[in-house]
Design an enzyme around this catalytic site. Structure first.
Site, PDB file in Angstrom:
ATOM      1  CD  GLU A   1      -2.582   1.221   2.855  1.00  0.00           C
ATOM      2  OE1 GLU A   1      -3.108   2.347   2.210  1.00  0.00           O
ATOM      3  OE2 GLU A   1      -2.517   0.088   3.550  1.00  0.00           O
TER       4      GLU A   1
ATOM      5  CD  GLU B   1      -8.472   2.388   2.796  1.00  0.00           C
ATOM      6  OE1 GLU B   1      -8.402   1.789   2.099  1.00  0.00           O
ATOM      7  OE2 GLU B   1      -8.506   2.951   4.141  1.00  0.00           O
TER       8      GLU B   1
END
Length: 317
Positions: A142, A280
């Protein structure tokens, strides 16, 4: 995003695909935002576009990440990081506007678990300074994803004339910064808009993006009451444009199909004094979302959608 702190579990085994009924339902999810997208495209839409906001607690799925050695492992499509020298256009529609981009986590956090594990005050309670974040099952982290999209987003906004600041970049700092400092960077810059970039680490079959909006908080050092309204406007515009540019559906596991979630447990939002949202961008643990998140071409679309949402917000504010 890692919701569980700097410790992480090994990658989870993939779960069986959902049945036809679930797939059919998931195909209907984007409907909650499509009307707004069409309205915005024809020149309307200065408010919330009728998009509902759903409150949610932190995701219950694990947000696992690999060991430091796995950070170098990623699909070949993930090697295009979108980096370029800083410096935007001297003029443009966003001249005089300041945007702060916060790439979630930091690739160096894996080597600094003691530092990121210390607790900091987020107004409502105390939480870890930072976390390692999640990864795809193939090891694309990420932290690498968020830096890549941040570089692409910076380029797009600077072409519009905006002054863009990142909370961290490359090896500076070596870890973090802590969530309270990330908020402080936006506040000190008097940003007209700020956004924190993330990708989720939920279960296989959980797909889609969601934008996290600040809830009303007035506790300790946190007071979001003045930014709740403009942050909602920013979030709605980012969500609509992100959907249009990427085709990624709103989350099928958070937000009731709206692509919008309100939270009061994130220091980066609680401590902000400027309009700010989190996004997100997808679920790194879902194979379909992972295929998109690891594609350089798709990440450019993601940056474009986020940029257009920010531009819409700044030109309408």
């Amino acid at each position: 995003m890692s919701y569980l702190g700097p410790e992480f579990d090994p990658p989870q085994p993939r779960r069986p695909r959902r049945g036809p009924l679930t797939v059919a339902l998931a195909a209907l999810v984007p409907g909650a935002l499509l009307g707004w997208v069409v309205y915005e495209a024809v020149g309307g839409g200065t408010g919330d576009g009728g998009v509902r906001t759903a409150s949610a607690a932190p995701a219950s799925g694990t947000s696992a990440a690999p060991s430091p050695s796995a950070r170098s492992a990623s699909p070949s499509a993930a090697t295009d990081d979108g980096k370029r020298p800083s410096g935007g256009s001297a003029s443009g529609p966003l001249k005089g506007k300041v945007v702060v981009i916060d790439p979630g986590h930091n690739p160096g956090n894996f080597q600094h678990t003691a530092e990121i594990n210390r607790k900091v005050d987020i107004g409502t309670n105390r939480k870890e300074c930072d976390t390692t974040g999640t990864s795809t099952n193939d090891g694309y982290t990420e932290a690498r994803f968020t830096l890549d999209v941040a570089h692409r987003l910076r380029s797009l906004l600077e072409k519009q004339g905006a002054t863009v600041k990142l909370t961290h970049d490359g090896d500076s700092p070596a870890w973090g910064p802590c969530v309270d400092q990330r908020a402080r960077i936006g506040n000190d810059a008097h940003a007209d808009a700020a956004i924190s970039l993330h990708a989720d680490g939920s279960a296989q079959g959980n797909r889609g993006f969601h934008v996290i909006l600040p809830g009303s908080v007035h506790s300790g050092a946190a007071d979001t009451r003045r930014i709740v309204g403009p942050s909602h406007d920013l979030g709605v515009r980012v969500a609509g444009n992100y959907l249009r540019e990427t085709g990624e559906p709103p989350s099928n596991y958070l937000g009731n199909g709206t692509g919008l979630v309100t939270r009061t447990d994130l220091g980066g939002l609680n401590l902000s004094t400027v309009p700010k949202v989190f996004i997100e961008c997808g679920n790194m643990r879902d194979s379909k979302d992972a295929a998109l998140l690891t594609s350089g071409a798709w990440r450019q679309k993601a940056a474009q959608g986020i940029s257009e949402g920010i531009v819409s917000f700044l030109r309408g504010s």
